[in-house]
Structure formats: structure tokens, C-alpha cells
Design a protein around this motif. Sequence first.
Motif, short mmCIF file in Angstrom:
data_model
loop_
_atom_site.label_atom_id
_atom_site.label_comp_id
_atom_site.label_asym_id
_atom_site.label_seq_id
_atom_site.Cartn_x
_atom_site.Cartn_y
_atom_site.Cartn_z
N THR A 147 15.27 63.16 46.98
CA THR A 147 14.25 64.08 47.51
C THR A 147 14.45 64.25 49.01
OG1 THR A 147 12.85 62.16 47.72
CG2 THR A 147 12.46 63.59 45.84
N PRO A 148 14.43 65.48 49.48
CA PRO A 148 14.62 65.69 50.91
C PRO A 148 13.36 65.29 51.70
CG PRO A 148 14.32 67.78 49.79
CD PRO A 148 14.31 66.73 48.73
N ARG A 149 13.58 64.83 52.91
CA ARG A 149 12.44 64.41 53.73
C ARG A 149 12.25 65.28 54.97
NH1 ARG A 149 14.18 58.69 54.71
NH2 ARG A 149 16.18 59.60 54.18
N PHE A 150 13.17 66.19 55.20
CA PHE A 150 12.99 67.23 56.23
C PHE A 150 12.93 66.68 57.65
CE2 PHE A 150 11.47 68.85 52.24
CZ PHE A 150 12.07 70.09 52.15
N PHE A 151 13.79 65.76 57.96
CA PHE A 151 13.77 65.19 59.31
C PHE A 151 13.96 66.24 60.40
CE2 PHE A 151 13.98 61.05 57.37
CZ PHE A 151 13.32 60.26 58.29
N GLU A 152 14.84 67.23 60.12
CA GLU A 152 15.10 68.21 61.17
C GLU A 152 13.84 69.00 61.52
OE1 GLU A 152 17.76 68.37 58.54
OE2 GLU A 152 19.63 68.48 59.68
N ALA A 153 12.97 69.17 60.53
CA ALA A 153 11.72 69.87 60.82
C ALA A 153 10.72 68.93 61.48
CB ALA A 153 11.13 70.43 59.52
N ILE A 154 10.69 67.70 60.99
CA ILE A 154 9.77 66.71 61.53
C ILE A 154 9.94 66.55 63.04
CG2 ILE A 154 9.51 64.19 61.66
CD1 ILE A 154 9.73 64.13 58.61
N ILE B 201 16.15 57.71 59.04
CA ILE B 201 16.85 58.54 58.06
C ILE B 201 17.50 57.62 57.03
CG2 ILE B 201 18.88 60.01 57.74
CD1 ILE B 201 18.16 61.42 60.33
N SER C 136 20.40 58.80 50.49
CA SER C 136 19.11 59.15 51.10
C SER C 136 19.36 59.68 52.51
CB SER C 136 18.15 57.97 51.10
OG SER C 136 18.74 56.82 51.57
N VAL D 57 20.47 63.41 52.30
CA VAL D 57 19.33 64.31 52.11
C VAL D 57 18.24 63.75 52.99
CG1 VAL D 57 17.77 65.28 50.44
CG2 VAL D 57 19.99 64.45 49.72
N HIS D 58 18.09 64.27 54.16
CA HIS D 58 17.23 63.56 55.08
C HIS D 58 16.00 64.37 55.44
CE1 HIS D 58 20.63 65.60 56.85
NE2 HIS D 58 19.78 66.05 57.74
#
Lengths: 260, 300, 348, 426
Positions: free
Chosen positions: D42-49, D65, D422, D425-426
Motif C-alpha cells: 500500500t502506498p503511503r504518499f511520502f512525497e505528498a506528506i 520510508i 515498502s 512504494v512509499h
Amino acid sequence: MQKIRTYLGIEIKYPKTAFFELSSCEGCQLQILNKEATLLNFLDLVEIVNFREVMSNRSNDYEIAFVEGSVTRADEVTQLLEIRQQAKTLVALGSCACFGGVNQLKNRFQNLEWVKKEVYGNHPIETQEVRPLSDFVTVDFSIYGCPVKKEEVEEIVTNLVLGKSIEHPRYPVCMECTANGNICLFNLGEPCLGPVTRAGCDAWCPNNRMGCWGCRGPADDANLRQLQKIMDDHNIPRQAMFDRLECFGGFTSAMKEMDR
Amino acid sequence: MKRLDFVDVLSADRSSARESDLNNFEYSYKAEITSVYRLTDTEKLYQIRIVDKVQRHHFAFRPGQFVMLELPGIGEGPFSISSSPSRHGDLELCVRAVGNLTNFLSRVARGTVVGISGPFGTSFPVEEMENSDVLLIAGGLGIVPLRAPLFCVLENRSRYNQVDIIYGARNPSEMLFTYQYQMWRQFDINLEIIVDQADATWQGPVGLITEVLKKRIKTAGNDLSSNTYAIVCGPPVMFHFVCDMLINARLPMQKIFVSLERRMHCGRGKCCRCNIGATYTCLSGPVFDYWSVLNMKEAI
Amino acid sequence: MLFKVFPENALEILYDVLAPYPLVGPQAKGKDREDKDIFVFDYINSFAELRLDFPTTIHSVKKFLLPSRENLCTFNLFDGDWEKYVDFNIYKPHVFFGLHPCDINALNKLDKVLTGPVYPDPFYSSKRKNMFIIGVNCNPQSWCFCKSMGADTVYSGFDMFLTDLGDKYFVEILSATAYDILTQLPIADPSEADHRRFIELMDERNRNFVCQVDSSDLTKILDLEFQSPVWQEWGDRCMSCGSCASVCPTCYCYGVKEYVDLDLTTATKQRQLYSCNLIDFAMVAGGHNFRPDSPSRLKYRYYHKHRGFQEAYEEALCVGCGRCGQACLADITVPDVIDSVRRQKVPK
Amino acid sequence: MRNAINCDIKIKHLTRVEGHGNIRILIKDGQVKKASWDVVETPRFFEAILVGKQWENAPVLCGRICGICSIGHTLASIRATEKAFGMVPSMQTERLRLLLKHMETLQSHILHLYFLIAPDFLGADSAIELIKTHTEEIQRAARLKLLANDGGDLVGGRRLHPIRTVVGGFTMLPDRRKLATLRQRLYAALPDLNKTADLFGSFTIPDFFRETEFVSLQANGSYPFIGGQLMSSDGVVKEEEDYLAMTNEYMVDHSTSKWSKLSRKSMAVGALARVNNNFTALHPSAREIAGQLGLQPISYNPFMNNFAQLVECVHVVQDSILLIDELLGSDWQESRQQVIPIAGHGTGAVEVPRGILYHWYQFDGDGRITKADCVIPTSQNNGNIHHDIKAMVQELADQGKTDHEIRLLAEMLVRAYDPCISCSVH
Ligand SMILES: Cc1cc2nc3c(=O)[nH]c(=O)nc-3n(C[C@H](O)[C@H](O)[C@H](O)COP(=O)(O)OP(=O)(O)OC[C@H]3O[C@@H](n4cnc5c(N)ncnc54)[C@H](O)[C@@H]3O)c2cc1C
Ligand code: SF4
Ligand code: SF4
Ligand code: SF4
């Protein structure tokens, strides 16, 4: 068959134990493997039947389930419900599982579509608001921390196996920090969430001269109003304080009452 | 150069093994649980015998005192001695399973060896009470510490005048020591029991303990000032009401004794956890006269 | 008491004589926001590290006598039986080089509780008896109110006490061991001029105590003002974090925790220093809490120190070192609190 | 003549790897119809965070990450930020960071070799089983890992999600005496590494080759781990800031992780890529071990990645000893520089155990992140894994291997890459 063992005359079982991970960095599971000196004893304490990171065999017959990570997709909800059905004891392992962890920072954007687009462009991707385990199932024990502290995990698991009660410190990190003889970071001009964060990590970060980021969530009766005042008095920008408070998700509800 | 040879003060091994100094800080007697009786769903009565014969014989305590009971690795806690002082190191403890230590204790079987240290604390002045009326007032688990003075009374019944036990329990199933009521009554002791909630089997009175006490005071002509002693044990809320009634009935404060509960970690006046002001409940208590209680802030 | 003097530069000889022992003293361990040195007591490895010019340390020497965590005993468990082992955790005499009068007074107060008369605590006592203490005079800081607490001078509880007269040290000698050690230094009897200089210095030091606490009738006032609204105001500020007790040289209360090793065959009983400001300090089994809110806990700390202890030992359990106020992020200081109880006004 | 084989293999959530990935193989009449590597993490959307966060948050968040290479992420994040602000770390800081990096490389490689890979070769389900059958080996692994983790604690304050490393330097410096002890322990660990080489040398690795392009940092005097130029075995050389031209990320349908390519349809990063590209910069004794294991540049056997990791273990231990000597040879300098944020952007490229990692951030004048990009080694490897599976399965089908063998070898192939899913898909 494992040998029978007793403690003070009481027979102590080898509970079948499984590890699972939802959305996370798998660091908390790694912490379990990361204390080599006691790893073998740890593996002897319980019977591990499921630990995907280190073993191939899997079994759905377990009593204790450690679940790492937060819920960010529908299939994870299903998996979590299945685990809850099977496990007698469900333990939330680490701050992601307890509070949503760093993952929940994406919740601060109202617009989930923007979030998806920022990372994946127009490629379709499934995700939902990040939630801790307790939003879906009953969690029997929580082990806080990002990452969890192995000593604490060992203590909790030993107590679980023995049937001792499991209690987290109710007081904040400052107590452990000052007991360790540290120089307070505010004295050094750095912000720290030690005054409001639940102790138990032995002031891991302040010991290393890094202000606490609150990964273990709030202490009982955390005095956030006073924290704000302390930050103001020490000329720490509000933003820096809120960055830390919101970092791991533990303070989400406490923060609602603070003015930005 | 050997200038600072301050010697090894108390060598640890020696001090914990030294028999002449049994009160030494970390010393504990090994004691065996010889039997366990289930009294109610949550309370069990443990008969505990100090293993070493000589130590057992020398173990002397006074009614109202407590011991620290230790399960290695599990915990340690204070428990009132609920048996007769004449039985020395053959103790009875009645324990309610409420937390870590007590829950674990409720699982252990007879034959288990536990650690006992003590006796600690102050006691009820049973000698002083001779030739007087004695009122024993207990709520819930409060009956446990009352048993030791009660045994003193039973063993020397002729030295006491009228003896009353007023006992309030939440409901009939939580009543403790039911098997002994008959015996107490045979010794000419007035036993009045009242419950908060009756069940199908209950025939006795229902209500608050103060109602029974009111009756008792009335029969004494609303005046307890001459020749009465009272011992009160129970939950903090009970103390206020009961003691106020006794004082209104002109019972002198120095003749009212209470046993207070506080968190205790050492029982030896060090850990400070049982402090009220600077009064250590473990050293100056747990038995206090009511005058002392009134002089301590937030005592009850 | 015997008095001697020795030349300034002989201090290093004294250090060298004592250096073979574990030697604890004040040293600089970092800089604060104003770039001033921050001092702590710790093991000293060279004469240069020892800084007798320190103002006060953040923490007291308490941790060497009452470590924040100390094992009281260990158990070996086997087949239904067990054995208990006790170790007092002291193997060598320690030298404490450079304690201010307040810190020595604090030890003397701790002694009253922990070394007797009932159940002396052997863990503390054994360490206390294995201490060789060299006191030094201090420069009063703006937050020190030791004078009000009668702890600005010290008469017992140390081996020798140094006062810097400029070119030489004036020594008060209280133990034979100390005398014995001093014979290795070029000591001399103090001259008349030395006496004068010493007295002048003491006068000057006395004038420098600026912070004061009016503790007259304090036990009564605290009783009278038990319901005072100022407690609520202080309590609202308090973070219930226990820092004050951690740094305090006279706070000693503790909790006990037992640990079982992973292999279930050994167990440890450990004491951890606690603080009456922590939320669960007065909680008993079943969840009842005798002091559930921070005002009542904060108040309790003052009651224990300035009323209860006073009643039991005719002195307060506070030496006025001011560390708690310095450590408190909410700026709760003893002089302010006591003053507010008297005047019913809490400073903002 | 054997019958043409048919098989249908679905592996959901491959075990003994970090993260969640599936393998799907479908063979009909000896023809590979489908062979794919799907990342379902599952992606965690670090770049957006990261968007909107103040610079000091970047290393704290980005370390999260990945639990295994948190040190690498933290260092990449710090480097990107420092470069954006025009900061140059001091020599002392650089040495300490590299030492910390080495500890991560050692601990991760040992974990992979002994706990994730060895069971396959020794016919066990997991290292837990090996505790009884191969006690000595497991103890050796634990010893080595403990050493690396203790080193991480000493320099970084914590073995996982390090604390002392911050933008500008270190919050606290390691105790010199403990550093000296670490040096001794590193030295004493060399025999354990030799024994490890003996053990792995006794395994026969599958005989499978597929030519591909290897991407890594380029040696500049020393074997590269933190920053510098980027290179490929096909001769592409680029500046760190030009990382996008090196990675060319794109999305594929069946995977939540992105894929990368350079000159060919896929590329590979990781220990093998580094060893292939920078063989001469390795410590001599590491090269010696490589010779002993039959690893010579350029090796196109993906299973060789395991041996390359072992070679790197020797290198990092030797290099750490030198680093500590240098650190102890000079007095401590100021550990931390002041940070003055300026608007701009910066890239941090760091070789983490599984290959080259990039963090790129853009900041506004207040030091707030306005855009972020992280390219993870495993996403660069995904394409290569996928195509390797395809090629290998076809070979195996031609050889008429059984379902079971194909399944096991496919799993082993993926594990050889030590994928960190993991992370990817960060
Ligand atoms: C003088 C005295 C006499 C007592 N006599 C009896 C008795 O006869 N029978 C009985 O059932 N109970 C008695 N208690 C209460 C009993 O000590 C507690 O219920 C028990 O210690 C709870 O321990 P736990 O570990 O099960 O509970 P937890 O809640 O898990 O307690 C944790 C720890 O706190 C301490 N603690 C918690 N509550 C108390 C408390 N009320 N008093 C002291 N320490 C506490 C214990 O040391 C324990 O290790 C007495 C208490 C006191 C002070
Ligand atoms: S550094 Fe943080 S945890 Fe430590 S005393 Fe200061 S505020 Fe509390
Ligand atoms: S100090 Fe704070 S951020 Fe660090 S480990 Fe403890 S709770 Fe987490
Ligand atoms: S209460 Fe405060 S001023 Fe008094 S001794 Fe303790 S720390 Fe010093």
C-alpha cells in the motif's frame, strides 16, 4: 512438542504468535530481530507461527497477533478483521498501528485526489484516509513508539506470557529525561515534546540531544496549554511545535483544542 | 596507598542471611502457602507458614499489623494479617484479586513458596480495650484487618464487655468468612450484617452500614462516651459517615481507630508512597486514632 | 574543627592523591542558549575537567547515592523454589570533590530518613558511608534561597571544606582521613590575615544572597491555606512531569517494579525514583487516586517538604538550591509558590 | 522427450522479503504465457506528506520510508536539504556519516544473507529453524549484526530511525572510548566474515545470466556511498542533480511501485551493480573475497548479488576501521552547523544496501518544502526483476523443471535482489 515450563508453580504456555503488517516501514518488526543478544531467548518465549519478514511457513492458528502499520486501503480492513477473529490477543505494534503514525500526515490534506495526483500523476491508485487499528477493531494492548523499543516489547511479551498486567507509564518523557541526567533541550534552545509525551522510551531522543517528537502519543492528562506557553516563552515558532505534535498522530485529538 | 579504605559496609550476602537482624531492609522470610480457600469470586484466604521453624516461632505481630508479601518477579504488596497473633508465623491472609500481584497470587497453588517481610506498622491497642465495650465496624474488605483483633477478643472473651461486629457488604455473595459467623456468635458476639443489595436468599437488613450503627448507638442511649472503643475499617467513603456518627455519640476521638490504605512499596518508611504529609502510613499507621486522622490533610 | 591553608597550586596535588578513586566533581557539559557553560556532576578523568568555579549544577549528586534506577535484588527461580540475592551496588569508596554547602546539607537531610533509625536503607547507607566529601564554598546565584532555608553553611557531613582565599585555599577539616590526606600537601596554619580574609569573604558572600523565602510560621500557613485558590493556578501550569523531583537533592521517594527475564528463570526487583507530581503517585489498587489532579499533587509536594518534614524533623526538606525552579519549564519556583500562598497572588 | 510442462504459480505476499510483492507465473505447453513481479504494497504518499513541511521534518519523516535502510534515507534526505541550502558538511561530519552508513550496510547485508537467503540454500523454512540445525552460523550472524547495530547506536543514537543525524551535522558526537572499542570489535569481526565467505562459497548458486545495465554512484578515489556522479555500465555518466535522466520512472498497471529504465528495457542497482561498476575501488581484502567467491566484473548473474553483498561487508568493515582511525586521530570539532534556509532545490544520492537512492526537494524561502521526489532502489530494480523472472522461467520450462523447482527458484531470484518493497512504494 515443547517442554513444559512453570513459573512459581504455574504452568506457562507457549502461546502461538503471529506477526502481521499493514501500511508501515516494517521497522517495528525489524526491531524485534534487532536485539541480537536476546533474540534467541525471545524466540523461545513464544511459538512464532507467522512472521513473513523472516519465515516462509504461515499458519492461521495463533493466539497472539502483533499488527504493525496503519490502515490505508480496503483490503487491509478485511485482513485486520480476519486477524481479530482469530487472535485472542491483538497487539498494536508501533505508532502507525496505535495512532496512524507518519502515514496519517496525508490526512491533513482535505483533498485525497490531490495527494494521489502529487505522487502518481494520473495513474489510478487506491487509498483512503489513514486510520489506526482501534478505529476498526478492539486492540488489547498497544506498544507505542516509532520505532518500538525492543526492551519494552520484551517486557510486554514476557508479562503477557506470564499473565502479569501490562501498564504503560502514565507520566511524560521529562521524568525519564531528567532522571537520566540530561541537559534539558529547552536550555539548549531546542524544542521538545517531552513534557507532554508518554514516557517508556527512557527519553531515547533527548538522551541523544534531539528534542522529542512525540512518537508515543500523549501522557495521561498531558498539559498542552502549558506546552504552548513554554514554546512561546522559548521563542520556538508555533509551526515547529505543530509539526512535531502532528508527526505521529498521537496528538490528533488533543491538538483540536489548540489554536494554530 | 590505602587511605580511603572505608571497608565494605554491610556486605550484601551477609546482611540478608543474618538471622539476628531479620528486619533488615531486603530480608524476607520464605513462606509456604499451605492451603488456599476460595471465599468469594474475588477473595481467597491463604494460610501461609514461614518455612524455617525457628523463624516461624519467633515471628511475633500485633493485631492490625501487616506483612509485605512478595512473589518474585511479579510484585510485592502489603496485606493485613488476618489471623490470631498467638499463632505466630502461621499466618492467614485474605486477598482480593484486583491487580497484577493479587491476580497472579489467585492463580498459584498450595505448596508455592512466597516471600514475607514484616510485620510492619502500628496495631490496635487490644489490651487498652479490655474491660470495655468493643465496636468493630467493617465495610467490605475491611473485615480482613479486623479479624486479628477479633481473635484476641475471642481468645480472652471474659476480659471484654459487650462486643459488636457491624459489617456491611455490597451483596450477600461478597460476604467474607461466613463459615465463622456461627462460632463468633457462640462467643457471645453481636454480629449485625447489612447488605447494599439483597439477593433471593437474603433475609437480613438492606441498606447502609450507618443504619445498623444508628440502632446500636440508640440502644446505648446515644452516648458512647463511657467505656467504648471502636475500630473502623473500610473504603474511604465509609470513614467519614461512620466516624462522624461515633463522634456525635460522644465517643472520644482517641478511642476510635481506623486502618488506612495507601500505596506502599517498601513498608519501611522509605519509598514515601504512603505518605500523608510526612506521616508514613506504614510506620505511623496503618492504624491511627481518629484524632491523628483529622490532623492529616487528605487522609481519608 | 581544625583549620589549615594550602597554596592555590597545591589543589592539583590534592586531586592527584585522590585520583586513583572514582572521583565525582562538577564539570562543564555543554553551553546554554546564552553560550554559558552548563555544569553537571560526573566522573572526572583529569584535573582540567574539574571546575570548582561552577555556579550550580543542573542535577545534584543524588544519582550517585540514589540512582534513578537501582536493582534491589535478583531472584533465581527453579522448580517451584527460588533464591534471593541482594547487592548494595557499591564496590569502592567514591570521592566527591566540590560539593556546595546546600548539597552537603541535602545529604544530611536524606540521612535523617534513609540511614535511620527504623529500617535504615542499606543501599543508600552503604554508599553514603563510602563517600569522601570535599566541600567548596559557592557564589550565590540569583535563584538560590538556601540562606532562608538555613542551608547556606554546613557544619557536618563532609570530610574537608575548601574556601578560595585568592592565592590559597582555606580548609576546614572534619575527619582524620581528610587530615591524613592533607599531610601530603604543603599545608600551614592560617595566619591572622587569613582569618580576616576568610571572614571578609563570608560577609561578602552573605551580602550576595538576593533571593529570599519567608518561611516563618510556614507550617501553620500551609495548613490554613490548604484550600487556597493559588494551588489551582499553580496546578494548571504544572505539567506533572516530575522534573523538579528528579533534580532535587532532597527528594527520595520511589516505586518498585519487578521484571522477569525472557527465559523465565531469573527476575529482578528494581526501584525507580518517582515523584509525587506524577499522576499515578497516590493511586491504589482498583484505580482510586488520592490525588487525582495536578493542583493537589503540587500542593502535596510543598506539604511534604515544608510542613510534614518540618513537623517530623524540625527542619524543611528543602535546602533552597533552587534547582527545581530552574528545571521547571512552567516556571514554578519555591519562592514564588510560598510567597503566593502567603499573599494569595500568583505571579504571571 | 519430456512432456512440455504446464504450470500456474501464484505467490501472494512473498515471504522473507521486506514488504508485499506477488509473483505470478503461467506456463502452458512449455510456453511462458505470463511471468510477472507485482508490487502490491500500500502506498503511503511520502512525497505528498512532505509538501508544506519545514526542512527539519524531512529527515525525520523520510527515515520512516523504510525500517531497514532508515539510515540511508535519513542521510539522503539530509544531503538533499543541505545541497538545496548550499551547505557543505565538515570533514568530520562526512566521516561520521559514512561510518554510520557502513553500519547500516553491514547490518542489512548480514540480515539478508543469513536470515533471508541462507534458509533457501540450507533447505530450511526460516532462520528460526536454523537455530537448532546451524547454531554456530546463526550465532555468528547475530554477532555480526549486533556489532553493526551497536555501531549504529553509537554514531546515530539509534540503530533504526537514527536520532543524532540532522541537517547540519550531528546533535551529539560518539564517545571516543566507545569508538575505540568499536574499532576493536570491527577488527575482531574479520574472521567471522571469512567464515561467512566459506559458508556462502559452499553454496551453488543457480546458473542464470541475463545481460542488463548496472547503475550506481561512480567511484571518486574511494568506493562510493554518499553523493557524487552517477554512472551506468553502459557508459552513461550524469551529475547527481540529473538523477531523473538516470531513473526515468514510469507506472505499470499491475504494480503500486514505479518502474525505471535507462538505455535498455530494464536496469539494475544494488550491491552487484556497485561491485560491477567500481570493482577497483574496493578494499583489497574485499576484492580477495570476491575472487574466492568467483565474482568478477561484470557479472550478469543476478544471484551473484548475494556474493556482492558479502564482498561489501568486508569492504565496509575494513573502511570503518580506517574511518575510526581518522576520527580518533583528530580532536572533535564543532558537531553541528547552523542552518539558514534559502529557496532552491537539491538532490541527495546515497547508495543504500539495495542500490542507489535519490531524494530531491524544492524549498521556498522559509525553508518549507514545496515539492518532493524520492526514487527508491527497488523501484529501479522492479523492471529487471520482472524481466529476469520471465527469462529464467522460460529457461526452466525448457529444462522441464517441476512446479516446485520453478516456484522455489523464482522466489530465490526475487530474494537475491533483496527487494525493499515498502520502501519502493512509499
Ligand atoms: C496496610 C494495608 C493492608 C492491606 N491489606 C490487604 C488485605 O488484607 N487484603 C487485600 O486484599 N488487600 C489489602 N491491601 C491492599 C493491597 O495491598 C493491594 O490491593 C495490592 O497491593 C494490590 O496489588 P496488585 O499488584 O494486585 O494491584 P496493582 O493495582 O496492579 O498494583 C500495582 C502496585 O501498586 C501497589 N499498590 C496498589 N494498590 C495498593 C494499595 N492499595 N496499597 C498498597 N499498595 C498498593 C502494589 O505494591 C502493587 O505492586 C492492603 C493495603 C494496605 C496499605
Ligand atoms: S529535554 Fe525534553 S524531555 Fe528532557 S527535560 Fe527537557 S523538555 Fe523534558
Ligand atoms: S523521545 Fe519522543 S520521539 Fe523520541 S522515542 Fe521517545 S517518545 Fe519517541
Ligand atoms: S525543593 Fe527545589 S529548592 Fe528545595 S532542595 Fe529541592 S530542588 Fe532545591
